[in-house]
Design a protein around this motif. Sequence first.
Motif, PDB file in Angstrom:
ATOM      1  N   PHE A 163       0.805  -1.213   0.000  1.00 55.19           N
ATOM      2  CA  PHE A 163       0.000   0.000   0.000  1.00 55.19           C
ATOM      3  C   PHE A 163       0.844   1.272   0.000  1.00 55.19           C
ATOM      4  CE2 PHE A 163      -2.715  -3.316   1.675  1.00 55.19           C
ATOM      5  CZ  PHE A 163      -3.908  -3.094   1.009  1.00 55.19           C
ATOM      6  N   VAL A 164       2.096   1.172  -0.405  1.00 60.51           N
ATOM      7  CA  VAL A 164       2.880   2.402  -0.519  1.00 60.51           C
ATOM      8  C   VAL A 164       2.203   3.320  -1.540  1.00 60.51           C
ATOM      9  CG1 VAL A 164       5.068   1.317   0.140  1.00 60.51           C
ATOM     10  CG2 VAL A 164       4.398   1.387  -2.278  1.00 60.51           C
ATOM     11  N   ASP A 165       2.394   4.622  -1.358  1.00 60.91           N
ATOM     12  CA  ASP A 165       1.689   5.584  -2.208  1.00 60.91           C
ATOM     13  C   ASP A 165       2.071   5.481  -3.680  1.00 60.91           C
ATOM     14  OD1 ASP A 165       0.327   6.595  -0.047  1.00 60.91           O
ATOM     15  OD2 ASP A 165       1.791   8.175   0.346  1.00 60.91           O
ATOM     16  N   ASP A 166       3.315   5.102  -3.924  1.00 59.69           N
ATOM     17  CA  ASP A 166       3.814   5.061  -5.299  1.00 59.69           C
ATOM     18  C   ASP A 166       4.751   3.867  -5.437  1.00 59.69           C
ATOM     19  OD1 ASP A 166       5.248   5.521  -7.742  1.00 59.69           O
ATOM     20  OD2 ASP A 166       4.739   7.648  -7.610  1.00 59.69           O
ATOM     21  N   LEU A 167       4.576   3.101  -6.497  1.00 57.09           N
ATOM     22  CA  LEU A 167       5.431   1.935  -6.710  1.00 57.09           C
ATOM     23  C   LEU A 167       6.903   2.313  -6.815  1.00 57.09           C
ATOM     24  CD1 LEU A 167       5.125  -1.133  -7.020  1.00 57.09           C
ATOM     25  CD2 LEU A 167       4.907  -0.798  -9.483  1.00 57.09           C
ATOM     26  N   GLU A 168       7.192   3.540  -7.207  1.00 57.66           N
ATOM     27  CA  GLU A 168       8.573   4.001  -7.315  1.00 57.66           C
ATOM     28  C   GLU A 168       9.261   4.048  -5.952  1.00 57.66           C
ATOM     29  OE1 GLU A 168      10.269   4.792 -10.223  1.00 57.66           O
ATOM     30  OE2 GLU A 168       8.531   3.907 -11.202  1.00 57.66           O
ATOM     31  N   MET A 169       8.492   3.982  -4.867  1.00 57.53           N
ATOM     32  CA  MET A 169       9.079   3.980  -3.529  1.00 57.53           C
ATOM     33  C   MET A 169       9.771   2.653  -3.225  1.00 57.53           C
ATOM     34  SD  MET A 169       5.910   5.827  -1.522  1.00 57.53           S
ATOM     35  CE  MET A 169       6.695   5.729   0.095  1.00 57.53           C
ATOM     36  N   ILE A 170       9.463   1.629  -3.991  1.00 57.76           N
ATOM     37  CA  ILE A 170      10.071   0.310  -3.789  1.00 57.76           C
ATOM     38  C   ILE A 170      11.311   0.214  -4.662  1.00 57.76           C
ATOM     39  CG2 ILE A 170       9.698  -2.173  -4.072  1.00 57.76           C
ATOM     40  CD1 ILE A 170       6.774  -1.696  -3.396  1.00 57.76           C
ATOM     41  N   PRO A 171      12.438  -0.273  -4.108  1.00 58.08           N
ATOM     42  CA  PRO A 171      13.684  -0.314  -4.877  1.00 58.08           C
ATOM     43  C   PRO A 171      13.534  -1.045  -6.205  1.00 58.08           C
ATOM     44  CG  PRO A 171      14.122  -0.745  -2.560  1.00 58.08           C
ATOM     45  CD  PRO A 171      12.630  -0.721  -2.716  1.00 58.08           C
ATOM     46  N   ALA A 172      14.274  -0.573  -7.202  1.00 55.52           N
ATOM     47  CA  ALA A 172      14.138  -1.082  -8.566  1.00 55.52           C
ATOM     48  C   ALA A 172      14.408  -2.576  -8.657  1.00 55.52           C
ATOM     49  CB  ALA A 172      15.073  -0.314  -9.505  1.00 55.52           C
ATOM     50  N   GLU A 173      15.314  -3.093  -7.851  1.00 60.13           N
ATOM     51  CA  GLU A 173      15.688  -4.504  -7.995  1.00 60.13           C
ATOM     52  C   GLU A 173      14.558  -5.467  -7.652  1.00 60.13           C
ATOM     53  OE1 GLU A 173      18.750  -5.841  -5.190  1.00 60.13           O
ATOM     54  OE2 GLU A 173      18.290  -4.088  -3.958  1.00 60.13           O
ATOM     55  N   VAL A 174      13.582  -5.021  -6.863  1.00 62.56           N
ATOM     56  CA  VAL A 174      12.434  -5.879  -6.534  1.00 62.56           C
ATOM     57  C   VAL A 174      11.104  -5.280  -7.002  1.00 62.56           C
ATOM     58  CG1 VAL A 174      13.538  -7.017  -4.583  1.00 62.56           C
ATOM     59  CG2 VAL A 174      12.288  -4.874  -4.210  1.00 62.56           C
ATOM     60  N   ARG A 175      11.154  -4.161  -7.706  1.00 61.73           N
ATOM     61  CA  ARG A 175       9.928  -3.442  -8.056  1.00 61.73           C
ATOM     62  C   ARG A 175       9.025  -4.245  -8.982  1.00 61.73           C
ATOM     63  NH1 ARG A 175      11.662   1.784 -10.335  1.00 61.73           N
ATOM     64  NH2 ARG A 175      12.368   2.112  -8.195  1.00 61.73           N
ATOM     65  N   ASP A 176       9.595  -4.960  -9.930  1.00 59.15           N
ATOM     66  CA  ASP A 176       8.757  -5.726 -10.857  1.00 59.15           C
ATOM     67  C   ASP A 176       7.971  -6.808 -10.129  1.00 59.15           C
ATOM     68  OD1 ASP A 176       9.638  -4.169 -12.926  1.00 59.15           O
ATOM     69  OD2 ASP A 176      11.021  -5.652 -13.750  1.00 59.15           O
ATOM     70  N   LEU A 177       8.593  -7.424  -9.125  1.00 65.14           N
ATOM     71  CA  LEU A 177       7.861  -8.400  -8.316  1.00 65.14           C
ATOM     72  C   LEU A 177       6.819  -7.696  -7.456  1.00 65.14           C
ATOM     73  CD1 LEU A 177      10.767 -10.770  -7.230  1.00 65.14           C
ATOM     74  CD2 LEU A 177       8.758 -11.436  -8.560  1.00 65.14           C
ATOM     75  N   ALA A 178       7.194  -6.590  -6.837  1.00 65.33           N
ATOM     76  CA  ALA A 178       6.249  -5.863  -5.988  1.00 65.33           C
ATOM     77  C   ALA A 178       5.024  -5.409  -6.770  1.00 65.33           C
ATOM     78  CB  ALA A 178       6.944  -4.661  -5.355  1.00 65.33           C
ATOM     79  N   ALA A 179       5.195  -5.115  -8.059  1.00 67.36           N
ATOM     80  CA  ALA A 179       4.071  -4.664  -8.883  1.00 67.36           C
ATOM     81  C   ALA A 179       2.956  -5.697  -8.948  1.00 67.36           C
ATOM     82  CB  ALA A 179       4.561  -4.320 -10.290  1.00 67.36           C
ATOM     83  N   LEU A 180       3.278  -6.964  -8.739  1.00 67.54           N
ATOM     84  CA  LEU A 180       2.254  -8.010  -8.759  1.00 67.54           C
ATOM     85  C   LEU A 180       1.243  -7.820  -7.636  1.00 67.54           C
ATOM     86  CD1 LEU A 180       4.498 -11.173  -9.317  1.00 67.54           C
ATOM     87  CD2 LEU A 180       3.371  -9.774 -11.065  1.00 67.54           C
ATOM     88  N   ALA A 181       1.691  -7.221  -6.536  1.00 68.42           N
ATOM     89  CA  ALA A 181       0.838  -7.112  -5.354  1.00 68.42           C
ATOM     90  C   ALA A 181       0.396  -5.692  -5.052  1.00 68.42           C
ATOM     91  CB  ALA A 181       1.584  -7.672  -4.136  1.00 68.42           C
ATOM     92  N   TRP A 182       1.040  -4.710  -5.655  1.00 74.41           N
ATOM     93  CA  TRP A 182       0.789  -3.319  -5.280  1.00 74.41           C
ATOM     94  C   TRP A 182      -0.650  -2.904  -5.547  1.00 74.41           C
ATOM     95  CZ3 TRP A 182       0.820   1.449  -8.516  1.00 74.41           C
ATOM     96  CH2 TRP A 182       0.799   2.609  -7.726  1.00 74.41           C
TER      97      TRP A 182
END
Length: 233
Positions: A163-182
Amino acid sequence: MTDAVEPTSDPSPTETPTYEQPPPLDRTELDAHLAALTPEDRALADHYLHEARLGEGTWVVAAPMTVEEAKALLLGPSPQRATAADEKAYMDAEISAYSFLQVGDGVVAWEDTGFAQPPERLLAALSRDGAASALASENIEAMTSFGYARDGEVVFDDFEYAFVDDLEMIPAEVRDLAALAWVDPDAPMVEGADWFAVAMAMGEKVTGVRATNAVRDVRDSYVVPLPWGPEEG
């Protein structure tokens, strides 16, 4: 003498209420995120989404590291071994207990409540001297956290990372995985992947350690207070 009361007809049977099923969530965005993953990330996602079947709790992974090193860094030089007498404190939600398992050159640590996340200073300590550490937790309140550290510094840590406000807040190395749940707060609700499974996949990506339910079978466990990490920030 009063007139006899005419019998009334039987009431009509109550109709069974009908409920409209909500329409299925649109998974177009999720499928697009899955298709965009590298083969390595897709393998991690598939493992934790469909194969691992890990239960709720707090899961900590770190490498390179031994169990004895992990216990000392996470719990201090004289950890308190859990005993049968601690059972009431478990039931009263006063304490929890971590078990540790060596997996390759890394360690998996686990406690079963999901409310005993290590504070950031300990997550950082687990990554000293070139190591990497990560945590993922899920509890009965459906709160899912993820954090990781590298070489003594916390890279990211959020109690409800999806639930972070912006996916860009998550480091790039794991961002593509985090996008699955964001969950995009500014967009209509769409289908996403399981938050906890995605957190576990990110943890393996940054540490190289695959979490396993075998840690549940470890006999020795060590006491931590509840709450633990949230009190220290």
